[in-house]
Design a protein around this motif. Structure first.
Motif, PDB file in Angstrom:
ATOM      1  N   ASP A 131      -6.488  11.346 -12.747  1.00 64.68           N
ATOM      2  CA  ASP A 131      -5.595  10.313 -12.220  1.00 64.68           C
ATOM      3  C   ASP A 131      -5.321  10.523 -10.738  1.00 64.68           C
ATOM      4  N   ILE A 132      -5.115  11.767 -10.365  1.00 65.29           N
ATOM      5  CA  ILE A 132      -4.859  12.057  -8.952  1.00 65.29           C
ATOM      6  C   ILE A 132      -6.064  11.673  -8.094  1.00 65.29           C
ATOM      7  N   THR A 133      -7.270  12.010  -8.589  1.00 64.13           N
ATOM      8  CA  THR A 133      -8.484  11.665  -7.845  1.00 64.13           C
ATOM      9  C   THR A 133      -8.643  10.154  -7.722  1.00 64.13           C
ATOM     10  N   GLU A 134      -8.381   9.454  -8.803  1.00 63.45           N
ATOM     11  CA  GLU A 134      -8.499   7.993  -8.789  1.00 63.45           C
ATOM     12  C   GLU A 134      -7.503   7.369  -7.821  1.00 63.45           C
ATOM     13  N   GLN A 135      -6.262   7.821  -7.858  1.00 65.44           N
ATOM     14  CA  GLN A 135      -5.256   7.280  -6.954  1.00 65.44           C
ATOM     15  C   GLN A 135      -5.591   7.598  -5.499  1.00 65.44           C
ATOM     16  N   HIS A 136      -6.167   8.756  -5.277  1.00 61.42           N
ATOM     17  CA  HIS A 136      -6.574   9.111  -3.914  1.00 61.42           C
ATOM     18  C   HIS A 136      -7.676   8.167  -3.424  1.00 61.42           C
ATOM     19  N   GLU A 137      -8.621   7.847  -4.277  1.00 59.78           N
ATOM     20  CA  GLU A 137      -9.686   6.932  -3.887  1.00 59.78           C
ATOM     21  C   GLU A 137      -9.128   5.545  -3.598  1.00 59.78           C
ATOM     22  N   ILE A 138      -8.174   5.102  -4.416  1.00 55.07           N
ATOM     23  CA  ILE A 138      -7.566   3.784  -4.196  1.00 55.07           C
ATOM     24  C   ILE A 138      -6.824   3.771  -2.864  1.00 55.07           C
ATOM     25  N   ALA A 139      -6.081   4.838  -2.603  1.00 56.92           N
ATOM     26  CA  ALA A 139      -5.345   4.915  -1.341  1.00 56.92           C
ATOM     27  C   ALA A 139      -6.293   4.906  -0.152  1.00 56.92           C
ATOM     28  N   GLN A 140      -7.455   5.556  -0.291  1.00 52.89           N
ATOM     29  CA  GLN A 140      -8.433   5.571   0.792  1.00 52.89           C
ATOM     30  C   GLN A 140      -9.019   4.187   1.028  1.00 52.89           C
ATOM     31  N   GLU A 141      -9.301   3.461  -0.052  1.00 52.49           N
ATOM     32  CA  GLU A 141      -9.823   2.105   0.090  1.00 52.49           C
ATOM     33  C   GLU A 141      -8.808   1.195   0.778  1.00 52.49           C
ATOM     34  N   ILE A 142      -7.542   1.348   0.392  1.00 49.63           N
ATOM     35  CA  ILE A 142      -6.503   0.528   1.024  1.00 49.63           C
ATOM     36  C   ILE A 142      -6.408   0.839   2.509  1.00 49.63           C
ATOM     37  N   SER A 143      -6.476   2.122   2.849  1.00 45.52           N
ATOM     38  CA  SER A 143      -6.409   2.514   4.256  1.00 45.52           C
ATOM     39  C   SER A 143      -7.582   1.940   5.036  1.00 45.52           C
ATOM     40  N   ILE A 145      -9.266  -0.798   4.372  1.00 46.73           N
ATOM     41  CA  ILE A 145      -9.093  -2.250   4.516  1.00 46.73           C
ATOM     42  C   ILE A 145      -8.070  -2.561   5.601  1.00 46.73           C
ATOM     43  N   ILE A 146      -6.953  -1.813   5.585  1.00 50.02           N
ATOM     44  CA  ILE A 146      -5.900  -2.070   6.566  1.00 50.02           C
ATOM     45  C   ILE A 146      -6.376  -1.763   7.978  1.00 50.02           C
ATOM     46  N   SER A 147      -7.214  -0.769   8.113  1.00 47.38           N
ATOM     47  CA  SER A 147      -7.633  -0.342   9.445  1.00 47.38           C
ATOM     48  C   SER A 147      -8.691  -1.250  10.062  1.00 47.38           C
ATOM     49  N   LYS A 148      -9.294  -2.168   9.295  1.00 49.92           N
ATOM     50  CA  LYS A 148     -10.298  -3.065   9.852  1.00 49.92           C
ATOM     51  C   LYS A 148      -9.630  -4.083  10.771  1.00 49.92           C
ATOM     52  N   PRO A 149     -10.170  -4.334  11.984  1.00 48.99           N
ATOM     53  CA  PRO A 149      -9.553  -5.318  12.902  1.00 48.99           C
ATOM     54  C   PRO A 149      -9.704  -6.728  12.366  1.00 48.99           C
ATOM     55  N   VAL A 150      -8.680  -7.538  12.600  1.00 42.60           N
ATOM     56  CA  VAL A 150      -8.663  -8.916  12.124  1.00 42.60           C
ATOM     57  C   VAL A 150      -8.683  -9.836  13.348  1.00 42.60           C
ATOM     58  N   GLY A 151      -9.681 -10.711  13.429  1.00 42.12           N
ATOM     59  CA  GLY A 151      -9.788 -11.629  14.564  1.00 42.12           C
ATOM     60  C   GLY A 151      -9.840 -13.061  14.095  1.00 42.12           C
ATOM     61  N   TYR A 152      -8.781 -13.544  13.553  1.00 43.28           N
ATOM     62  CA  TYR A 152      -8.693 -14.932  13.058  1.00 43.28           C
ATOM     63  C   TYR A 152      -9.780 -15.236  12.050  1.00 43.28           C
TER      64      TYR A 152
END
Length: 221
Positions: A131-143, A145-152
């Protein structure tokens, strides 16, 4: 009863002394024998001086002193051997006592570890780690996605942008090379502000030369 049992006062049926008690008794015995050694060494020195003093005056007294010296030396040798045996026995007891304490502490630590693991189930621990490994992977994916630049919502091909940038750099480089090799970059000399000196006409010079030649011919005649 053994010799050491008699020495430490232990009975055949009673409980034997503890290692600490035995070590303490041996140390006291070593101290006593060391003092005995010092006493005998002094007696040996005294008898030697007596033998030297009476060597020529009283031969019998000198011989008696040497005999006593020999007895003291024999006792001193026996004490040396006894001290070596006691020292060996004491070191063995100290090592045994140290090993006992080490094993006791290791056993205590093993019991503590066992007690800590009593409420742990290896299967539950494995599930928890998954469970810890899975949650870590999910948190990494979210990070990510958030870190990708958004240009309209627009996306550009990075390769095309790099190619365009190369073209711009080459264009600027070509322009710089033309500026360096062009005629405009060579500064021209300034026009002199003063007027050049006037030069007589060629015809007038030839006329003057002819007149000088004719004058020279007339003078020759």
């Amino acid at each position: 009863m053994s010799v050491f049992g008699k020495l430490f006062g232990g009975g055949g049926k009673g409980k034997g002394p503890s290692p600490q008690e035995a070590i303490q008794k041996l140390r006291e015995t070593e101290e006593m024998l060391t003092k005995k050694q010092e006493f005998l060494e002094k007696k040996i020195e005294q008898e030697l001086q007596i033998a030297k003093k009476n060597g020529t005056k009283n031969k019998r007294a000198a011989l008696q002193a040497l005999k006593r010296k020999k007895r003291y030396e024999k006792q001193l040798d026996q004490i040396d051997g006894t001290l070596s045996t006691i020292e060996f026995q004491r070191e063995a007891l100290e090592n045994a006592n140290t090993n006992t304490e080490v094993l006791k502490n290791m056993g205590f630590a093993a019991k503590a570890i066992k007690s800590a693991h009593e409420n742990l189930d290896i299967d539950k621990v494995d599930d928890l780690m998954q469970d810890i490994t899975e949650q870590h992977e999910i948190a990494q994916e979210i990070s990510d996605i958030i870190s990708k630049p958004v240009g309209y919502g627009e996306e550009f091909d990075e390769d095309e942008l790099l190619a365009e940038l190369d073209e711009l750099e080459q264009e600027q480089l070509d322009k710089n090379l033309l500026d360096i090799g062009g005629p405009e970059t060579v500064p021209l000399p300034n026009v002199p502000s003063t007027s050049l000196p006037s030069r007589p006409a060629k015809k007038e010079e030839d006329k003057d030369d002819m007149e000088d030649l004719q004058r020279w011919a007339m003078e020759a005649l």
